[in-house]
Design a protein around this motif. Structure first.
Motif, PDB file in Angstrom:
ATOM      1  N   THR A 182       2.519 -37.286 -50.853  1.00 23.14           N
ATOM      2  CA  THR A 182       2.760 -38.508 -50.078  1.00 23.14           C
ATOM      3  C   THR A 182       4.253 -38.746 -49.893  1.00 23.14           C
ATOM      4  O   THR A 182       4.716 -39.118 -48.807  1.00 23.14           O
ATOM      5  CB  THR A 182       2.108 -39.709 -50.776  1.00 23.14           C
ATOM      6  N   GLN A 196       6.060 -38.957 -46.301  1.00 24.86           N
ATOM      7  CA  GLN A 196       6.753 -40.189 -45.946  1.00 24.86           C
ATOM      8  C   GLN A 196       8.219 -39.926 -45.605  1.00 24.86           C
ATOM      9  O   GLN A 196       8.747 -40.461 -44.630  1.00 24.86           O
ATOM     10  CB  GLN A 196       6.664 -41.200 -47.087  1.00 24.86           C
ATOM     11  N   GLU A 242      10.316 -40.568 -42.140  1.00 22.49           N
ATOM     12  CA  GLU A 242      11.541 -41.375 -42.124  1.00 22.49           C
ATOM     13  C   GLU A 242      12.714 -40.613 -41.518  1.00 22.49           C
ATOM     14  O   GLU A 242      13.467 -41.153 -40.705  1.00 22.49           O
ATOM     15  CB  GLU A 242      11.885 -41.826 -43.546  1.00 22.49           C
ATOM     16  N   TYR A 248      -3.119 -40.006 -44.879  1.00 27.47           N
ATOM     17  CA  TYR A 248      -1.741 -40.418 -45.176  1.00 27.47           C
ATOM     18  C   TYR A 248      -1.468 -41.843 -44.684  1.00 27.47           C
ATOM     19  O   TYR A 248      -0.682 -42.573 -45.293  1.00 27.47           O
ATOM     20  CB  TYR A 248      -0.746 -39.430 -44.570  1.00 27.47           C
ATOM     21  N   ILE A 291       0.718 -44.587 -46.563  1.00 29.04           N
ATOM     22  CA  ILE A 291       2.050 -44.843 -46.008  1.00 29.04           C
ATOM     23  C   ILE A 291       1.901 -45.867 -44.885  1.00 29.04           C
ATOM     24  O   ILE A 291       1.357 -45.539 -43.821  1.00 29.04           O
ATOM     25  CB  ILE A 291       2.678 -43.542 -45.455  1.00 29.04           C
ATOM     26  N   PHE A 329       2.043 -45.196 -40.862  1.00 36.45           N
ATOM     27  CA  PHE A 329       2.287 -43.764 -40.654  1.00 36.45           C
ATOM     28  C   PHE A 329       1.562 -43.239 -39.422  1.00 36.45           C
ATOM     29  O   PHE A 329       0.358 -43.456 -39.236  1.00 36.45           O
ATOM     30  CB  PHE A 329       1.844 -42.954 -41.871  1.00 36.45           C
TER      31      PHE A 329
END
Length: 441
Positions: free
Chosen positions: A226, A230, A234, A263, A267, A270
């Protein structure tokens, strides 16, 4: 036509393989089918039904390859066969639009929120290379980032291994790929956040996209952490690069919304920028797709400057097969049952291995699984390479001799279908128990 399984009779698999080798490079039309990694003679399949397939000698196998993922309903599902037969009677190919292309696009987009528009193609390789071209065209940048052990098809710029450091780019892994073709491909280690951060620090303004498998099915089964996923999201956002998730294998296989839906539960907000799909969406027919936000997809011809085309794209028989498959797998409870069946198989194999004292680690999601002859699950390709290849080869052939067909390579994931029964799972575990006992000696 039936063939005796009497071992004293001529092996038709061997006969066919010898004929094929004289006509087809390596005797196969895709390298992993050749059994080069495990040794022996590949099985030439004559027919399949449900969770089983039969080779040229008439030997039946419980099938955990499922055509490398598409056969999520098993072979010859009645509703799918009916749809394909009806479509075939209407015409094989028109080179013009059909209503089913629109219906399939609607069905896929309804389940994958990150996709506002979609382009249908004929293979995962075609979808992957087209998504990268689109990313480069949309960003105006040349460089791409991929990860060691992830496979995105055999397009030239993707047949690459890591360079000597982050300041250098990859080296071609196939003859016929000039160095200048891969000079803009940077290869990093999977699940290495620090390396990804450093790559963007060095090359951020020139990076068009990061492409990755959310669960790498060509390292057997290695999922992105994860934190890694993530951070990739980003960094792409911060640097104006596109995040491409290659869900050719995981799309509609691990969950109805693909791996990205899993995911998204971990997140907040996401989404990938582009998604590459294949396998399940074609139900076993040659069909794949790529898609994403409208603003990016409208860069494709005929609306935009990024060219992509295909004579057989959106083939009417393939779209019929895909639509019928999607109709079945969107029924309530389908994935819960499929995941439970897959976990039962993995738990049974793990218990059998450990009872025999054989190192064994497993992971699964939905109808996709992987196992390693190791004490712990690997997180990247170098760790995968430390597994015991010779022991795996013995396991493979031991299972094959007992009527269980798993991938003939250490680095390939496996697949369970809704056609696998409790009896199939029990027979597989029993066969494995016998093989594990021999491996421990």
């Amino acid at each position: 036509m039936t063939h005796s399984t009497d071992p004293d009779l001529t092996d038709r698999n061997q006969q066919l393989f010898e004929r094929a080798q004289a006509l087809i490079p390596g005797g196969v039309n895709s390298p992993v089918r050749a059994f080069r990694a495990v040794g022996g003679t590949p099985r030439f399949i004559e027919r399949a039904r449900g969770a089983h397939m039969w080779d040229a000698n008439g030997q039946r196998y419980i099938d955990y390859i499922g055509s490398w993922g598409p056969m999520i309903l098993g072979h010859g599902h009645p509703a799918v066969v009916e749809a394909v037969q009806k479509a075939a009677l209407e015409g094989f190919s028109f080179g013009a639009p059909t209503e089913r292309e629109v219906e399939l696009a609607e069905a896929i987009i309804a389940q994958v929120p990150s996709m506002e528009m979609i382009r249908l193609v004929s293979s995962g390789t075609e979808a992957g290379m087209s998504a990268i071209r689109l990313a480069r065209g949309a960003t105006g940048r040349p460089k791409i980032i991929k990860f060691n052990g992830c496979y995105h098809g055999h397009a030239d710029s993707l047949l690459v291994k890591a360079g000597s450091g982050l300041a250098t780019f990859g080296h071609a892994t196939s003859a016929g790929v000039p160095p200048e073709v891969v000079q803009h491909t940077l290869v990093l280690e999977y699940n290495d956040v620090a390396q990804l951060e450093q790559a963007f620090a060095l090359h951020g303004p020139d990076v068009a996209c990061v492409i990755m498998e959310p669960i790498a099915g060509n390292m057997n089964f290695v999922r992105a952490s994860t934190a890694f996923m993530q951070r990739a999201r980003e960094l792409c956002t911060a640097h104006g690069a596109l995040l491409i998730l290659d869900e050719v294998m995981t799309g509609f296989r691990v969950a109805l919304g693909g791996a990205q839906s899993l995911y998204a539960q971990q997140i907040p907000g996401f989404r990938p920028d582009l998604t590459v799909l294949g396998k399940v969406i074609g139900g076993g027919m040659p069909l794949a797709a790529f898609g994403g936000p409208r603003a990016v997809m409208e860069q494709l011809a005929p609306l935009g400057p990024v060219y992509q085309a295909g004579t057989l794209s959106g083939n009417p028989v393939a779209t019929a097969c895909g639509l019928a498959t999607l109709h079945e797998i969107t029924q309530p409870g389908f994935y819960d049952r499929l995941a439970a069946r897959t976990r039962a198989l993995m738990d049974g194999l793990k218990n059998a291995a450990r009872a025999a004292g054989v190192p064994f680690a497993t992971d699964s999601e939905g109808g996709m699984f992987g196992f390693f002859l190791m004490d712990e699950l690997p997180q990247n390709y170098p760790q995968v390479l430390t597994t015991d290849g010779a022991r795996f080869n013995r396991l493979f052939h031991g299972l094959l001799e007992r009527g269980v067909y798993v991938a003939p390579a250490l680095y390939e994931a496996g697949f369970v279908s809704s056609a696998h029964t409790d009896e199939d799972i029990e027979q597989t575990i029993e066969a494995a128990r016998s093989v594990f006992e021999s491996l421990s000696k």
